[in-house]
Design an enzyme around this catalytic site. Structure first.
Site, mmCIF file in Angstrom:
data_model
loop_
_atom_site.group_PDB
_atom_site.id
_atom_site.type_symbol
_atom_site.label_atom_id
_atom_site.label_comp_id
_atom_site.label_asym_id
_atom_site.label_seq_id
_atom_site.Cartn_x
_atom_site.Cartn_y
_atom_site.Cartn_z
ATOM 1 N N SER A 125 0.834 -1.189 0.000
ATOM 2 C CA SER A 125 0.000 0.000 0.000
ATOM 3 C C SER A 125 0.881 1.256 0.000
ATOM 4 O O SER A 125 1.982 1.241 -0.546
ATOM 5 C CB SER A 125 -0.970 -0.043 1.190
ATOM 6 N N ASP A 189 -7.841 -1.398 -8.314
ATOM 7 C CA ASP A 189 -7.516 -0.733 -7.045
ATOM 8 C C ASP A 189 -8.056 0.688 -7.051
ATOM 9 O O ASP A 189 -7.657 1.510 -7.874
ATOM 10 C CB ASP A 189 -6.001 -0.727 -6.845
ATOM 11 N N HIS A 221 -7.508 -3.453 -3.786
ATOM 12 C CA HIS A 221 -6.401 -3.103 -2.891
ATOM 13 C C HIS A 221 -6.221 -4.219 -1.868
ATOM 14 O O HIS A 221 -6.724 -4.143 -0.735
ATOM 15 C CB HIS A 221 -6.700 -1.764 -2.199
#
Length: 249
Positions: A125, A189, A221
């Site tokens: 991330s 995402d 994600h």
């Protein structure tokens, strides 16, 4: 087996190798998670587990800090963001402060007789940016860096110096070795857009870094088994057993 141990500032969940360790992977969790949390997530999605006969995988936990995107609420994040966007400045002060704390984790591996050229640093991330700063600015002699669902801000250099891509360009221009980058992003995402990952890879490749970018159609994600399997193979090419790469302890 996994054990929780403490360094000077950070707690670490450690997946010990099944044999004698001769290499290390530093695996940084995403925002709001913990080392134990991402370790459990990896085990859930990985077949086989992200474990190796000769590699220790270290999952540190970030200390809780006020996080601007959450209206300054406390969260386990590696550094602050002004906002979740490529179109703003990096919060370089908090990045540099955390780089010092994570440097203690890296030095603990060195004291355990794992040289830095036998280490890889990973971030998931937004924390992929933390891994890139560590590998490109502070610990450029590591074997590699991998960033999953991650990005760097467009102007990550701050006044022209100090940021990841500027550090890469400087080192490449001097003919010095650079860590290799493995990057992956899902096309579905909606937090870290696929194009942000592509643009980050293009930025670092243009600066002189060897990069590999993997697109995963429809992936949101999250961690993804095929991505972890690719990552596992990549780690094994970068961190061969001592008997194969000739680097002894």
């Amino acid at each position: 087996m996994a054990a929780v141990r403490s360094s000077k500032l950070l707690y670490k969940c450690v997946a010990s190798p099944t044999g004698k360790d001769s290499a290390s992977v530093i695996f940084l969790h995403g925002s709001g998670d913990t080392g134990q949390g991402v370790r459990a997530w990896v085990k859930e999605v990985s077949v086989p587990d992200l474990a190796f006969p000769h590699i220790r995988v270290v999952y540190p936990t970030a200390l809780a800090r006020p996080y601007t995107p959450m209206r300054k609420a406390l969260s386990n994040v590696w550094f602050d963001h002004y906002k979740i966007s490529r179109d703003c400045l990096e919060h370089l002060e908090s990045i540099d402060a955390m780089a010092n704390s994570l440097g203690a984790v890296i030095q603990a591996e060195v004291r355990a007789r794992v040289p830095k050229h036998r280490m890889s640093i990973r971030g998931f991330s937004m924390v992929g940016a933390m891994a890139l700063h560590l590998a490109c600015r502070y610990h450029r002699d590591v074997a590699g860096v991998f960033a999953l669902s991650s990005f760097l801000n467009k102007d990550c250099s701050i006044s022209g110096k100090g940021g990841s891509h500027w550090a890469v360009e400087e080192r490449a221009g001097a003919g010095s070795p650079l860590p290799e980058l493995f990057q992956g992003n899902g096309t579905g995402d909606e937090l870290v857009f696929h194009k942000w990952g592509e643009e980050t890879t293009a930025l670092l490749k243009k600066a002189g870094m060897t990069t590999t970018f993997h697109s995963f159609p429809g992936l949101q994600h999250q961690l993804f088994r095929p991505e972890i399997e690719l990552l596992r193979s990549w780690i094994l090419t970068k961190l061969l057993p001592d008997s194969l790469d000739g680097s002894g302890q």
